[in-house]
Motif scaffolding. Structure first.
Motif, PDB file in Angstrom:
ATOM      1  N   THR A  41      44.035  39.584  48.498  1.00 15.60           N
ATOM      2  CA  THR A  41      43.111  40.613  48.982  1.00 15.60           C
ATOM      3  C   THR A  41      43.324  41.924  48.242  1.00 15.60           C
ATOM      4  N   CYS A  42      44.577  42.313  48.082  1.00 12.64           N
ATOM      5  CA  CYS A  42      44.900  43.536  47.357  1.00 12.64           C
ATOM      6  C   CYS A  42      44.402  43.442  45.915  1.00 12.64           C
ATOM      7  N   GLY A  43      44.582  42.290  45.309  1.00 16.15           N
ATOM      8  CA  GLY A  43      44.137  42.093  43.933  1.00 16.15           C
ATOM      9  C   GLY A  43      42.644  42.292  43.775  1.00 16.15           C
ATOM     10  N   ARG A  44      41.863  41.744  44.705  1.00 13.48           N
ATOM     11  CA  ARG A  44      40.404  41.878  44.628  1.00 13.48           C
ATOM     12  C   ARG A  44      39.965  43.328  44.844  1.00 13.48           C
ATOM     13  N   ILE A  45      40.613  44.009  45.794  1.00 16.38           N
ATOM     14  CA  ILE A  45      40.267  45.415  46.042  1.00 16.38           C
ATOM     15  C   ILE A  45      40.600  46.262  44.821  1.00 16.38           C
ATOM     16  N   LEU A  46      41.773  46.031  44.230  1.00 15.40           N
ATOM     17  CA  LEU A  46      42.173  46.797  43.055  1.00 15.40           C
ATOM     18  C   LEU A  46      41.231  46.519  41.881  1.00 15.40           C
ATOM     19  N   GLU A  47      40.810  45.281  41.741  1.00 20.62           N
ATOM     20  CA  GLU A  47      39.862  44.941  40.677  1.00 20.62           C
ATOM     21  C   GLU A  47      38.584  45.762  40.827  1.00 20.62           C
ATOM     22  N   ASN A  48      38.092  45.884  42.034  1.00 24.47           N
ATOM     23  CA  ASN A  48      36.873  46.658  42.275  1.00 24.47           C
ATOM     24  C   ASN A  48      37.090  48.134  41.969  1.00 24.47           C
ATOM     25  N   ILE A  49      38.258  48.651  42.323  1.00 26.53           N
ATOM     26  CA  ILE A  49      38.577  50.050  42.051  1.00 26.53           C
ATOM     27  C   ILE A  49      38.639  50.321  40.547  1.00 26.53           C
ATOM     28  N   ILE A  50      39.371  49.480  39.823  1.00 27.34           N
ATOM     29  CA  ILE A  50      39.557  49.700  38.393  1.00 27.34           C
ATOM     30  C   ILE A  50      38.235  49.539  37.644  1.00 27.34           C
ATOM     31  N   SER A  51      37.350  48.702  38.151  1.00 27.38           N
ATOM     32  CA  SER A  51      36.065  48.483  37.481  1.00 27.38           C
ATOM     33  C   SER A  51      35.226  49.761  37.418  1.00 27.38           C
ATOM     34  N   LYS A  52      35.537  50.735  38.261  1.00 28.92           N
ATOM     35  CA  LYS A  52      34.785  51.988  38.287  1.00 28.92           C
ATOM     36  C   LYS A  52      35.363  53.041  37.346  1.00 28.92           C
ATOM     37  N   THR A  53      36.493  52.731  36.703  1.00 27.40           N
ATOM     38  CA  THR A  53      37.130  53.671  35.789  1.00 27.40           C
ATOM     39  C   THR A  53      36.739  53.346  34.344  1.00 27.40           C
ATOM     40  N   LYS A  54      37.219  54.170  33.419  1.00 24.94           N
ATOM     41  CA  LYS A  54      36.993  53.930  31.994  1.00 24.94           C
ATOM     42  C   LYS A  54      37.987  52.925  31.403  1.00 24.94           C
ATOM     43  N   LEU A  55      38.973  52.509  32.198  1.00 27.61           N
ATOM     44  CA  LEU A  55      40.006  51.605  31.707  1.00 27.61           C
ATOM     45  C   LEU A  55      39.438  50.221  31.399  1.00 27.61           C
ATOM     46  N   GLU A  56      39.928  49.618  30.319  1.00 30.61           N
ATOM     47  CA  GLU A  56      39.716  48.195  30.126  1.00 30.61           C
ATOM     48  C   GLU A  56      40.714  47.477  31.032  1.00 30.61           C
ATOM     49  N   PHE A  57      40.304  46.391  31.649  1.00 28.48           N
ATOM     50  CA  PHE A  57      41.206  45.761  32.607  1.00 28.48           C
ATOM     51  C   PHE A  57      40.871  44.285  32.748  1.00 28.48           C
ATOM     52  N   SER A  58      41.812  43.566  33.346  1.00 27.98           N
ATOM     53  CA  SER A  58      41.531  42.197  33.786  1.00 27.98           C
ATOM     54  C   SER A  58      42.459  41.853  34.939  1.00 27.98           C
ATOM     55  N   LEU A  59      41.911  41.086  35.884  1.00 26.56           N
ATOM     56  CA  LEU A  59      42.701  40.510  36.966  1.00 26.56           C
ATOM     57  C   LEU A  59      43.100  39.118  36.495  1.00 26.56           C
TER      58      LEU A  59
END
Length: 309
Positions: free
Chosen positions: A156-174
């Motif tokens: 659950t934490c992973g999915r919430i964090l993924e949604n948060i990071i998706s709104k930033t300029k950071l490149e990311f992956s879960l």
């Protein structure tokens, strides 16, 4: 999600600033000179991907309460024990901890202290440094954040964090294989730090020497062999990408460990090269080149300790 970041140094400060830039609720756990700077000046980031100057919430360890959903550890590996003691008051059974330390050995320590269900996995590909005025300088275009769950209770934490990071300029992956990803960075970082510190130069400079290419590719192979013995051989595409970065004659790429040496600071030599060497010795593998690089760093640390004393 209420996020606590231990440390507002180069990496933690950059990550936190990008989160604040996208209106996320972030608090920094600080002490000493960095606390004073953040209180007086806020966070200052210079980056070709967008400069940031913002106020930042902060707290000290003696004021911590269990109000945070996620604690991000963005400290140096040698500061881990102190970091654990600092964050303890913020941790309860529902808090998740995301360490962004280099290497892999910290996972076992944190698992034993807080329980595996609390400890996620993560890493950043990010070249940043604090200048003498306390500002964060982003040195290239890399700012990739990779994180993943190591226990079902973290999903659950992973999915919430993924949604948060998706709104930033950071490149990311879960990631679904975060410990393998961490091993891949461990290989790359050990090679990069070992070579650039031993030769005291950037990749391009090393590649122009008589034996630089042979040393870098040989050291890389030693690290790959060690990772393979522990079940984490990089795939062919990753190995190709790493070799291209590590053997580029036009590259000015260097390591944060070399920047630490040039600044007279402590290094993560024990936790990166020393840990990789230890694992190679345990598996009875050839670690000659790794041993040279680590020995060089040990001499630096011995000399630095004598100067401090």
């Amino acid at each position: 999600m209420r996020i606590l970041i231990l440390g507002a140094g180069a990496a933690g400060g950059y990550l936190g600033a990008r989160l604040i830039e996208s209106d996320e609720e972030v608090t920094f756990l600080l002490r000493g000179e960095r606390l004073n700077f953040i209180r007086d000046n806020g966070l200052i980031v210079y980056s070709e991907l967008g400069n940031i100057k913002c106020r930042a919430k902060f707290i000290t360890s003696d004021k911590l309460t269990r109000d945070f959903d996620l604690v991000i550890l963005a400290c140096k590996a040698y500061a881990l024990i102190n970091a654990v003691n600092d964050i303890k008051p913020a941790i309860d059974k529902d808090t998740r901890i995301l360490p962004l330390l280099n290497g892999v050995s910290h996972l076992q320590y944190l698992d034993e202290f807080f329980g595996r269900e609390a400890i996620m996995g993560g890493l950043v590909h990010l070249a940043v440094e604090l200048d003498t005025k306390g500002r964060i300088n982003h040195l290239n275009h890399f700012h990739r954040f990779i994180f993943g769950c190591r226990h079902p209770e973290q999903n659950t934490c992973g999915r919430i964090l993924e949604n948060i990071i998706s709104k930033t300029k950071l490149e990311f992956s879960l990631s679904t294989h975060i410990q393998h990803d961490m091993w891949e960075k461990f290989i790359f970082l050990t090679t990069l730090a070992g070579a650039t510190c031993l030769f005291r130069g950037n990749i391009g400079e090393i590649m122009q020497t008589e034996s630089g290419k042979d040393y870098i590719t040989g050291l890389f192979q030693e690290c790959v062999d060690i990772a393979t013995e522990y079940g984490h051989r990089p795939n062919d595409a990753t190995m190709h990408d790493y070799i291209e970065l590590l053997a580029n004659v036009d590259s000015d790429y260097t390591s944060s460990m070399l920047r630490d040496i040039n600044g007279g600071a402590a290094t993560e030599a024990n936790h990166i090269l020393g840990e990789m060497l230890k694992r190679g010795v345990e598996k009875k593998l050839s670690v000659t080149l790794l041993g040279y690089a680590y020995s060089h760093l040990q001499v630096y640390e011995y000399q630095r300790d004598r100067l401090i004393i």
